[in-house]
Motif scaffolding. Structure first.
Motif, PDB file in Angstrom:
ATOM      1  N   PHE A 117       0.857  -1.190   0.000  1.00 24.24           N
ATOM      2  CA  PHE A 117       0.000   0.000   0.000  1.00 24.24           C
ATOM      3  C   PHE A 117       0.889   1.233   0.000  1.00 24.24           C
ATOM      4  O   PHE A 117       1.702   1.424   0.914  1.00 24.24           O
ATOM      5  CB  PHE A 117      -0.908   0.018   1.236  1.00 24.24           C
ATOM      6  CG  PHE A 117      -1.940  -1.071   1.250  1.00 24.24           C
ATOM      7  CD1 PHE A 117      -3.008  -1.041   0.377  1.00 24.24           C
ATOM      8  CD2 PHE A 117      -1.851  -2.118   2.156  1.00 24.24           C
ATOM      9  CE1 PHE A 117      -3.980  -2.039   0.389  1.00 24.24           C
ATOM     10  CE2 PHE A 117      -2.809  -3.123   2.188  1.00 24.24           C
ATOM     11  CZ  PHE A 117      -3.877  -3.079   1.291  1.00 24.24           C
ATOM     12  N   ASP A 118       0.715   2.080  -1.015  1.00 27.45           N
ATOM     13  CA  ASP A 118       1.659   3.195  -1.175  1.00 27.45           C
ATOM     14  C   ASP A 118       1.135   4.143  -2.245  1.00 27.45           C
ATOM     15  O   ASP A 118       0.385   3.736  -3.136  1.00 27.45           O
ATOM     16  CB  ASP A 118       3.030   2.631  -1.625  1.00 27.45           C
ATOM     17  CG  ASP A 118       4.199   3.556  -1.323  1.00 27.45           C
ATOM     18  OD1 ASP A 118       4.074   4.774  -1.518  1.00 27.45           O
ATOM     19  OD2 ASP A 118       5.239   3.031  -0.888  1.00 27.45           O
ATOM     20  N   ALA A 119       1.540   5.407  -2.164  1.00 26.35           N
ATOM     21  CA  ALA A 119       1.300   6.332  -3.269  1.00 26.35           C
ATOM     22  C   ALA A 119       2.262   6.067  -4.416  1.00 26.35           C
ATOM     23  O   ALA A 119       2.010   6.472  -5.551  1.00 26.35           O
ATOM     24  CB  ALA A 119       1.459   7.772  -2.787  1.00 26.35           C
ATOM     25  N   HIS A 120       3.381   5.406  -4.098  1.00 25.26           N
ATOM     26  CA  HIS A 120       4.492   5.270  -5.052  1.00 25.26           C
ATOM     27  C   HIS A 120       4.753   3.811  -5.393  1.00 25.26           C
ATOM     28  O   HIS A 120       4.434   2.912  -4.621  1.00 25.26           O
ATOM     29  CB  HIS A 120       5.764   5.889  -4.445  1.00 25.26           C
ATOM     30  CG  HIS A 120       5.563   7.271  -3.925  1.00 25.26           C
ATOM     31  ND1 HIS A 120       5.254   7.518  -2.598  1.00 25.26           N
ATOM     32  CD2 HIS A 120       5.598   8.467  -4.542  1.00 25.26           C
ATOM     33  CE1 HIS A 120       5.116   8.825  -2.416  1.00 25.26           C
ATOM     34  NE2 HIS A 120       5.311   9.427  -3.586  1.00 25.26           N
ATOM     35  N   LEU A 121       5.409   3.614  -6.533  1.00 27.69           N
ATOM     36  CA  LEU A 121       5.676   2.257  -6.995  1.00 27.69           C
ATOM     37  C   LEU A 121       6.804   1.591  -6.195  1.00 27.69           C
ATOM     38  O   LEU A 121       6.736   0.412  -5.863  1.00 27.69           O
ATOM     39  CB  LEU A 121       6.066   2.271  -8.478  1.00 27.69           C
ATOM     40  CG  LEU A 121       4.989   2.782  -9.432  1.00 27.69           C
ATOM     41  CD1 LEU A 121       5.596   3.032 -10.824  1.00 27.69           C
ATOM     42  CD2 LEU A 121       3.856   1.772  -9.524  1.00 27.69           C
ATOM     43  N   ASP A 122       7.864   2.344  -5.961  1.00 28.97           N
ATOM     44  CA  ASP A 122       9.033   1.811  -5.234  1.00 28.97           C
ATOM     45  C   ASP A 122       9.697   0.639  -5.942  1.00 28.97           C
ATOM     46  O   ASP A 122      10.444  -0.132  -5.324  1.00 28.97           O
ATOM     47  CB  ASP A 122       8.675   1.432  -3.788  1.00 28.97           C
ATOM     48  CG  ASP A 122       8.293   2.645  -2.952  1.00 28.97           C
ATOM     49  OD1 ASP A 122       8.397   3.776  -3.461  1.00 28.97           O
ATOM     50  OD2 ASP A 122       7.896   2.458  -1.793  1.00 28.97           O
ATOM     51  N   THR A 123       9.407   0.515  -7.239  1.00 31.22           N
ATOM     52  CA  THR A 123      10.146  -0.438  -8.081  1.00 31.22           C
ATOM     53  C   THR A 123      11.033   0.343  -9.058  1.00 31.22           C
ATOM     54  O   THR A 123      11.397  -0.163 -10.110  1.00 31.22           O
ATOM     55  CB  THR A 123       9.189  -1.336  -8.895  1.00 31.22           C
ATOM     56  OG1 THR A 123       8.291  -0.489  -9.634  1.00 31.22           O
ATOM     57  CG2 THR A 123       8.406  -2.265  -8.007  1.00 31.22           C
TER      58      THR A 123
ATOM     59  N   GLY B 102       7.315  11.327   4.495  1.00 26.64           N
ATOM     60  CA  GLY B 102       8.464  11.823   3.758  1.00 26.64           C
ATOM     61  C   GLY B 102       8.170  12.345   2.364  1.00 26.64           C
ATOM     62  O   GLY B 102       8.805  13.292   1.905  1.00 26.64           O
ATOM     63  N   THR B 103       7.223  11.721   1.665  1.00 26.37           N
ATOM     64  CA  THR B 103       6.937  12.111   0.287  1.00 26.37           C
ATOM     65  C   THR B 103       5.420  12.154   0.075  1.00 26.37           C
ATOM     66  O   THR B 103       4.842  11.290  -0.581  1.00 26.37           O
ATOM     67  CB  THR B 103       7.562  11.106  -0.702  1.00 26.37           C
ATOM     68  OG1 THR B 103       7.246   9.778  -0.275  1.00 26.37           O
ATOM     69  CG2 THR B 103       9.069  11.270  -0.773  1.00 26.37           C
ATOM     70  N   PRO B 104       4.757  13.179   0.641  1.00 25.57           N
ATOM     71  CA  PRO B 104       3.288  13.235   0.578  1.00 25.57           C
ATOM     72  C   PRO B 104       2.786  13.488  -0.850  1.00 25.57           C
ATOM     73  O   PRO B 104       3.421  14.221  -1.616  1.00 25.57           O
ATOM     74  CB  PRO B 104       2.944  14.402   1.506  1.00 25.57           C
ATOM     75  CG  PRO B 104       4.172  15.251   1.518  1.00 25.57           C
ATOM     76  CD  PRO B 104       5.331  14.325   1.354  1.00 25.57           C
TER      77      PRO B 104
ATOM     78  N   VAL C 281       3.105  -1.346   4.329  1.00 23.08           N
ATOM     79  CA  VAL C 281       2.189  -0.199   4.339  1.00 23.08           C
ATOM     80  C   VAL C 281       2.993   1.083   4.480  1.00 23.08           C
ATOM     81  O   VAL C 281       3.522   1.389   5.552  1.00 23.08           O
ATOM     82  CB  VAL C 281       1.170  -0.304   5.496  1.00 23.08           C
ATOM     83  CG1 VAL C 281       0.207   0.896   5.445  1.00 23.08           C
ATOM     84  CG2 VAL C 281       0.397  -1.615   5.432  1.00 23.08           C
ATOM     85  N   ASP C 282       3.100   1.809   3.378  1.00 24.56           N
ATOM     86  CA  ASP C 282       3.656   3.164   3.438  1.00 24.56           C
ATOM     87  C   ASP C 282       2.506   4.079   3.846  1.00 24.56           C
ATOM     88  O   ASP C 282       1.469   4.118   3.170  1.00 24.56           O
ATOM     89  CB  ASP C 282       4.199   3.555   2.059  1.00 24.56           C
ATOM     90  CG  ASP C 282       4.933   4.893   2.079  1.00 24.56           C
ATOM     91  OD1 ASP C 282       4.550   5.767   2.889  1.00 24.56           O
ATOM     92  OD2 ASP C 282       5.872   5.060   1.270  1.00 24.56           O
ATOM     93  N   ILE C 283       2.693   4.805   4.928  1.00 22.17           N
ATOM     94  CA  ILE C 283       1.582   5.616   5.447  1.00 22.17           C
ATOM     95  C   ILE C 283       1.178   6.699   4.439  1.00 22.17           C
ATOM     96  O   ILE C 283       0.081   7.249   4.521  1.00 22.17           O
ATOM     97  CB  ILE C 283       1.939   6.214   6.834  1.00 22.17           C
ATOM     98  CG1 ILE C 283       0.675   6.493   7.656  1.00 22.17           C
ATOM     99  CG2 ILE C 283       2.811   7.454   6.700  1.00 22.17           C
ATOM    100  CD1 ILE C 283      -0.130   5.279   8.040  1.00 22.17           C
TER     101      ILE C 283
HETATM  102 MN   LIG Z   1       5.590   6.090  -0.723  1.00 25.73          MN
END
Ligand SMILES: [Mn+2]
Length: 407
Positions: free
Chosen positions: A201-207, A326-328, A312-314
Motif C-alpha cells: 500500500f503506497d502512493a508510489h511504486l518503489d520499483t 516523507g513524500t506526501p 504499508v507506506d503511510i
Molecule cells: Mn511512498
C-alpha cells in the motif's frame, strides 16, 4: 542458591516451589525481607494496572523485551522498531517513526483491545506479542545499516515461537523509511526458503530503477534507497516472479518519469499489478478488497495461502490524514478506507509486515499520522491473531482463550 546471579530465574523457581521471594541488593529496612506470593499478588492487584496515559511507552503497553540481546525470549508476534531514515529522497525524519507510533498506540490496551470489526482481541488471545524495542541502526553508514537490519530481522524471525499455533514468529516492523523492506525480504527468503509475494500500500511504486534518480555521481550504495528497494529485491530473487504469483500495489498515484508510462511498463515487467488511488471511487473498498484477494487467490481459486509480506507506506493515505510523512502526494485514501481494506484482506497468509515512512516532525499536534499507523498495526495484529485462532479451530490444537466465540 545465590539470588544475585540469576534473579529472574531465582524468583521464578521460588514461586514454583512456593517459597517467598526476597529482594536482591544491599539495602536496609523493612523491604529487605522475604515477600510471600500472596503479598506480591496484592501489590500486583493494587499497582499492576496502567491507564492509557501512564507507563513507559511500549506499543500498546505490551511487555518490552530486548529480544536481540536475549535469544531465549520467545514470542509469536514481535513489534520491532527500525528507526532509520538516511535512504530517503525528500523529507527525512522517519527515524522518529517508531517512537511516535508507540506514543500514538497508548490508547490500545489489553483490557480495552477487542476489535469489533475483526471479532478478536489480539492482546488477549493465543499469541504472545512482545514489543522487542528498536534495532540500533547506524545513521552514519547505509551499508552497515542494511547489514544491521538484515541480520536483526533474520535473527528475530528464525526464533522458535511461544505457542504451538504457528511455526515461525511474525515480525511487524515500525519504520523507518521504506528501504527497510529490502532487508525484511532478505530475511524472509532466508527463513522461508522461497521468494515471497508482496502486498504494497503506497502512493508510489518503489520499483524504480535506481537511474530514475539521475546523478552525475552514480554509486552502487545509492541504489539502496526508499524508492528502489523493490527493484533491488526483485533482482535478488526475493519476490516471487511466476506470472501466476504477482505482487500487488494499491493506492498508487505518483507522477511518473519522462513523458509516458514507461515506469508502469517496467513495474509490470517486475511482476506487479497496480490499483490506483482513484480506482476506489469506481469500485469502492469492496472492489479493492476483491481485486487483492483475487490476485492472491491460490491456483485452484481457493483461499489465499501463499506467504505474503504486507508493506504499508503511510503515504497511501491522503496528506489530509497523514501529513507526517516523507513524500506526501495529494489525492490518497482516507484512514477509514485503509482500515476497511485491511479488514477485508484478513484471510491472507501474512508472514511479516511493516508500517513505514511515519515522519512525526511534519504531522499535526493531534498526531493523526502516527495514530493512523498505530491503527494499521492493530488491524494487522488482529488479522494475524484471528487467522491463528482459526487455524487452531481447524487443527484442534491449543485452547480457546478469548471467552468469545463470535466467529
Ligand atoms: Mn511512498
Amino acid at each position: 542458591m545465590k539470588l544475585g546471579l540469576f534473579p529472574a530465574l531465582a524468583v521464578a523457581v521460588a514461586e514454583t516451589i512456593g517459597l517467598a521471594s526476597a529482594c536482591d541488593g544491599h539495602g536496609h529496612g523493612q523491604h529487605q525481607r522475604d515477600w510471600t506470593p500472596d503479598e506480591l499478588a496484592e501489590l500486583e492487584r493494587k499497582w499492576g494496572s496502567e491507564w492509557p496515559f501512564t507507563g513507559i511507552g511500549t506499543f500498546a503497553h505490551l511487555e518490552y523485551a530486548k529480544c536481540l540481546t536475549n535469544p531465549c525470549e520467545l514470542y509469536d508476534i514481535a513489534i520491532i522498531g527500525a528507526p532509520f531514515d538516511t535512504a530517503v529522497t525528500y523529507r527525512p525524519g522517519a527515524r522518529f517513526g517508531p517512537r511516535a507510533i508507540r506514543q500514538a498506540s497508548s490508547r490500545q490496551t489489553s483490557v480495552g483491545g477487542f476489535n469489533p470489526r475483526a471479532g478478536v482481541n489480539p492482546y488477549r488471545s493465543w499469541a504472545k506479542i512482545l514489543d522487542c524495542g528498536d534495532i540500533p541502526i547506524t545513521p552514519m553508514d547505509n551499508a552497515v545499516a542494511l547489514a544491521q537490519m538484515t541480520t536483526a530481522f533474520t535473527e528475530l524471525g528464525q526464533r522458535g515461537t511461544a505457542s504451538n499455533v504457528i511455526q515461525k514468529p511474525r515480525l511487524i516492523t515500525l519504520g523507518g523509511d521504506h528501504s527497510l523492506a529490502l532487508p525484511a525480504l532478505r530475511a524472509l527468503k532466508e527463513i522461508y526458503g522461497q521468494p515471497l509475494r508482496v502486498l504494497h500500500f503506497d502512493a508510489h511504486l518503489d520499483t524504480w530503477h535506481p537511474e530514475r534518480y539521475p546523478s552525475a555521481w552514480p554509486s552502487k550504495q545509492g541504489q539502496f534507497n526508499h524508492g528502489s528497494m523493490f527493484w533491488l529485491a526483485g533482482n535478488e530473487g526475493l519476490i516471487a516472479n511466476a506470472s501466476a504469483q504477482p505482487s500487488v500495489h494499491a493506492g498508487i498515484r505518483t507522477r511518473l518519469g519522462g513523458t509516458g508510462w514507461n515506469d508502469h511498463d517496467d513495474d509490470t515487467r517486475q511482476n506487479w499489478l497496480r490499483l490506483s488511488a482513484d480506482d476506489i471511487d469506481d469500485i469502492g473498498t469492496r472492489g479493492v478488497i476483491d481485486f487483492i484477494l483475487e490476485s492472491f487467490a491460490s491456483q485452484d481459486g481457493g483461499d489465499p495461502q501463499d506467504p505474503v509480506y504486507l508493506s504499508v507506506d503511510i503515504d497511501v493515505l491522503d496528506p489530509a490524514f497523514a501529513p507526517g510523512t516523507g513524500t506526501p502526494e495529494p489525492g490518497g485514501w482516507t484512514t477509514r478506507e485503509l482500515i476497511r481494506i485491511l479488514r477485508g484482506i484478513e484471510s491472507l497468509n501474512l508472514v511479516g509486515a511493516d508500517v513505514v515512512e511515519v515522519a512525526p516532525a511534519y504531522q499535526g499536534v493531534g498526531e493523526e499520522t502516527a495514530l493512523a499507523a498505530a491503527q494499521v498495526v492493530y488491524e494487522i495484529l488482529s488479522s494475524m491473531v484471528k487467522k491463528g485462532r482459526e487455524e487452531m479451530g481447524r487443527t484442534g490444537t491449543g485452547e480457546h482463550l478469548d471467552g468469545h466465540d463470535e466467529l
